[in-house]
Design a protein around this motif. Structure first.
Motif, PDB file in Angstrom:
ATOM      1  N   GLY A  75      -3.308   2.152  -2.085  1.00  0.00           N
ATOM      2  CA  GLY A  75      -4.123   3.167  -1.417  1.00  0.00           C
ATOM      3  C   GLY A  75      -5.488   3.165  -2.085  1.00  0.00           C
ATOM      4  N   ASN A  76      -5.906   4.331  -2.577  1.00  0.00           N
ATOM      5  CA  ASN A  76      -7.174   4.437  -3.307  1.00  0.00           C
ATOM      6  C   ASN A  76      -6.982   4.466  -4.810  1.00  0.00           C
ATOM      7  OD1 ASN A  76      -8.834   4.492  -1.042  1.00  0.00           O
ATOM      8  ND2 ASN A  76      -8.525   6.684  -0.759  1.00  0.00           N
ATOM      9  N   ASN A 105     -19.753  -6.251 -25.472  1.00  0.00           N
ATOM     10  CA  ASN A 105     -18.589  -6.852 -26.115  1.00  0.00           C
ATOM     11  C   ASN A 105     -17.325  -6.110 -25.717  1.00  0.00           C
ATOM     12  OD1 ASN A 105     -20.248  -8.642 -27.551  1.00  0.00           O
ATOM     13  ND2 ASN A 105     -20.624  -7.082 -29.105  1.00  0.00           N
ATOM     14  N   ASN A 106     -16.282  -6.871 -25.463  1.00  0.00           N
ATOM     15  CA  ASN A 106     -14.959  -6.315 -25.219  1.00  0.00           C
ATOM     16  C   ASN A 106     -14.942  -5.306 -24.066  1.00  0.00           C
ATOM     17  OD1 ASN A 106     -12.203  -6.093 -25.688  1.00  0.00           O
ATOM     18  ND2 ASN A 106     -12.465  -4.343 -27.041  1.00  0.00           N
ATOM     19  N   ALA A 107     -15.346  -5.756 -22.913  1.00  0.00           N
ATOM     20  CA  ALA A 107     -15.310  -4.895 -21.731  1.00  0.00           C
ATOM     21  C   ALA A 107     -13.865  -4.568 -21.360  1.00  0.00           C
ATOM     22  CB  ALA A 107     -15.991  -5.592 -20.557  1.00  0.00           C
ATOM     23  N   ALA A 108     -13.674  -3.363 -20.884  1.00  0.00           N
ATOM     24  CA  ALA A 108     -12.335  -2.947 -20.442  1.00  0.00           C
ATOM     25  C   ALA A 108     -11.933  -3.780 -19.226  1.00  0.00           C
ATOM     26  CB  ALA A 108     -12.339  -1.468 -20.085  1.00  0.00           C
ATOM     27  N   PRO A 109     -10.638  -4.008 -19.070  1.00  0.00           N
ATOM     28  CA  PRO A 109     -10.202  -4.810 -17.912  1.00  0.00           C
ATOM     29  C   PRO A 109     -10.483  -4.087 -16.597  1.00  0.00           C
ATOM     30  CG  PRO A 109      -8.305  -3.897 -19.076  1.00  0.00           C
ATOM     31  CD  PRO A 109      -9.512  -3.570 -19.895  1.00  0.00           C
ATOM     32  N   LYS A 110     -10.778  -4.877 -15.597  1.00  0.00           N
ATOM     33  CA  LYS A 110     -10.947  -4.335 -14.245  1.00  0.00           C
ATOM     34  C   LYS A 110      -9.553  -4.054 -13.675  1.00  0.00           C
ATOM     35  CE  LYS A 110     -15.410  -4.823 -13.973  1.00  0.00           C
ATOM     36  NZ  LYS A 110     -16.197  -3.654 -14.223  1.00  0.00           N
ATOM     37  N   PRO A 111      -9.455  -3.166 -12.697  1.00  0.00           N
ATOM     38  CA  PRO A 111      -8.147  -2.907 -12.087  1.00  0.00           C
ATOM     39  C   PRO A 111      -7.554  -4.191 -11.509  1.00  0.00           C
ATOM     40  CG  PRO A 111      -9.776  -1.312 -11.317  1.00  0.00           C
ATOM     41  CD  PRO A 111     -10.517  -2.354 -12.087  1.00  0.00           C
ATOM     42  N   ALA A 112      -6.248  -4.322 -11.667  1.00  0.00           N
ATOM     43  CA  ALA A 112      -5.552  -5.497 -11.135  1.00  0.00           C
ATOM     44  C   ALA A 112      -5.327  -5.360  -9.638  1.00  0.00           C
ATOM     45  CB  ALA A 112      -4.214  -5.674 -11.853  1.00  0.00           C
ATOM     46  N   PRO A 116       0.799  -1.237   0.000  1.00  0.00           N
ATOM     47  CA  PRO A 116       0.000   0.000   0.000  1.00  0.00           C
ATOM     48  C   PRO A 116       0.826   1.278   0.000  1.00  0.00           C
ATOM     49  CG  PRO A 116      -0.853  -1.545   1.604  1.00  0.00           C
ATOM     50  CD  PRO A 116       0.426  -2.131   1.078  1.00  0.00           C
ATOM     51  N   ASP A 117       2.059   1.232   0.523  1.00  0.00           N
ATOM     52  CA  ASP A 117       2.870   2.447   0.569  1.00  0.00           C
ATOM     53  C   ASP A 117       3.870   2.531  -0.581  1.00  0.00           C
ATOM     54  OD1 ASP A 117       4.393   0.335   1.446  1.00  0.00           O
ATOM     55  OD2 ASP A 117       5.344   1.439   3.078  1.00  0.00           O
ATOM     56  N   GLY A 165       6.067   0.100 -12.448  1.00  0.00           N
ATOM     57  CA  GLY A 165       6.482  -0.565 -13.682  1.00  0.00           C
ATOM     58  C   GLY A 165       5.359  -0.839 -14.650  1.00  0.00           C
ATOM     59  N   ASN A 166       4.976  -2.107 -14.812  1.00  0.00           N
ATOM     60  CA  ASN A 166       3.994  -2.494 -15.820  1.00  0.00           C
ATOM     61  C   ASN A 166       2.559  -2.301 -15.384  1.00  0.00           C
ATOM     62  OD1 ASN A 166       5.777  -3.125 -17.841  1.00  0.00           O
ATOM     63  ND2 ASN A 166       5.970  -5.248 -17.218  1.00  0.00           N
ATOM     64  N   LEU A 167       2.334  -1.567 -14.333  1.00  0.00           N
ATOM     65  CA  LEU A 167       0.981  -1.232 -13.910  1.00  0.00           C
ATOM     66  C   LEU A 167       0.728   0.232 -14.235  1.00  0.00           C
ATOM     67  CD1 LEU A 167       0.864  -3.062 -10.469  1.00  0.00           C
ATOM     68  CD2 LEU A 167      -0.191  -3.787 -12.603  1.00  0.00           C
ATOM     69  N   TRP A 168      -0.444   0.499 -14.773  1.00  0.00           N
ATOM     70  CA  TRP A 168      -0.804   1.858 -15.179  1.00  0.00           C
ATOM     71  C   TRP A 168      -1.928   2.410 -14.326  1.00  0.00           C
ATOM     72  CZ3 TRP A 168      -1.271   1.508 -21.240  1.00  0.00           C
ATOM     73  CH2 TRP A 168       0.009   1.498 -21.806  1.00  0.00           C
ATOM     74  N   THR A 169      -1.883   3.710 -14.107  1.00  0.00           N
ATOM     75  CA  THR A 169      -2.979   4.423 -13.458  1.00  0.00           C
ATOM     76  C   THR A 169      -4.088   4.644 -14.485  1.00  0.00           C
ATOM     77  OG1 THR A 169      -2.120   6.591 -14.048  1.00  0.00           O
ATOM     78  CG2 THR A 169      -1.382   5.645 -11.921  1.00  0.00           C
ATOM     79  N   ALA A 170      -5.239   5.105 -14.014  1.00  0.00           N
ATOM     80  CA  ALA A 170      -6.344   5.419 -14.924  1.00  0.00           C
ATOM     81  C   ALA A 170      -5.927   6.474 -15.941  1.00  0.00           C
ATOM     82  CB  ALA A 170      -7.561   5.880 -14.139  1.00  0.00           C
ATOM     83  N   GLN A 171      -5.155   7.463 -15.506  1.00  0.00           N
ATOM     84  CA  GLN A 171      -4.721   8.507 -16.433  1.00  0.00           C
ATOM     85  C   GLN A 171      -3.818   7.939 -17.520  1.00  0.00           C
ATOM     86  OE1 GLN A 171      -5.770  11.931 -16.409  1.00  0.00           O
ATOM     87  NE2 GLN A 171      -5.052  11.498 -18.476  1.00  0.00           N
TER      88      GLN A 171
END
Length: 85
Positions: free
Chosen positions: A57-58, A46-53, A9-10, A17-23
């Motif tokens: 934090g928030n 069809n073709n729903a966007a992936p859910k956050p992995a 969390p901190d 790295g290979n994780l992206w924020t919404a922006q």
């Protein structure tokens, strides 16, 4: 960081790295951040966007590879080419 390892969390978001924020996801698809959130939380049939992995934090985070596949499939469904360069 291992792609399947959940960040602490901190963990500073800039180091993930290979994780992206919404922006970052929105920028990649060339849409506004609110549009990206609507793709994720109000998916089409069809073709729903992936859910956050994960969340740090928030802050929800997505696997870069999943967003890239989503983008290519989305644009293919719309009969357009997605140029990720």
């Amino acid at each position: 960081m291992n792609p399947t390892e959940k960040p602490a969390p901190d963990t500073p978001i800039e180091t993930i790295g290979n994780l992206w924020t919404a922006q970052e996801c929105a920028d990649y698809l060339r849409v506004k951040k609110n549009t990206w959130h609507s793709y994720v939380y109000r998916p089409g049939k069809n073709n729903a966007a992936p859910k956050p992995a994960f969340k740090v934090g928030n802050t929800p985070l997505w696997h870069r590879e999943e967003v890239e596949v989503y983008a290519k499939n989305r644009y293919r469904a719309l009969n357009r080419q997605f140029d990720d360069e």
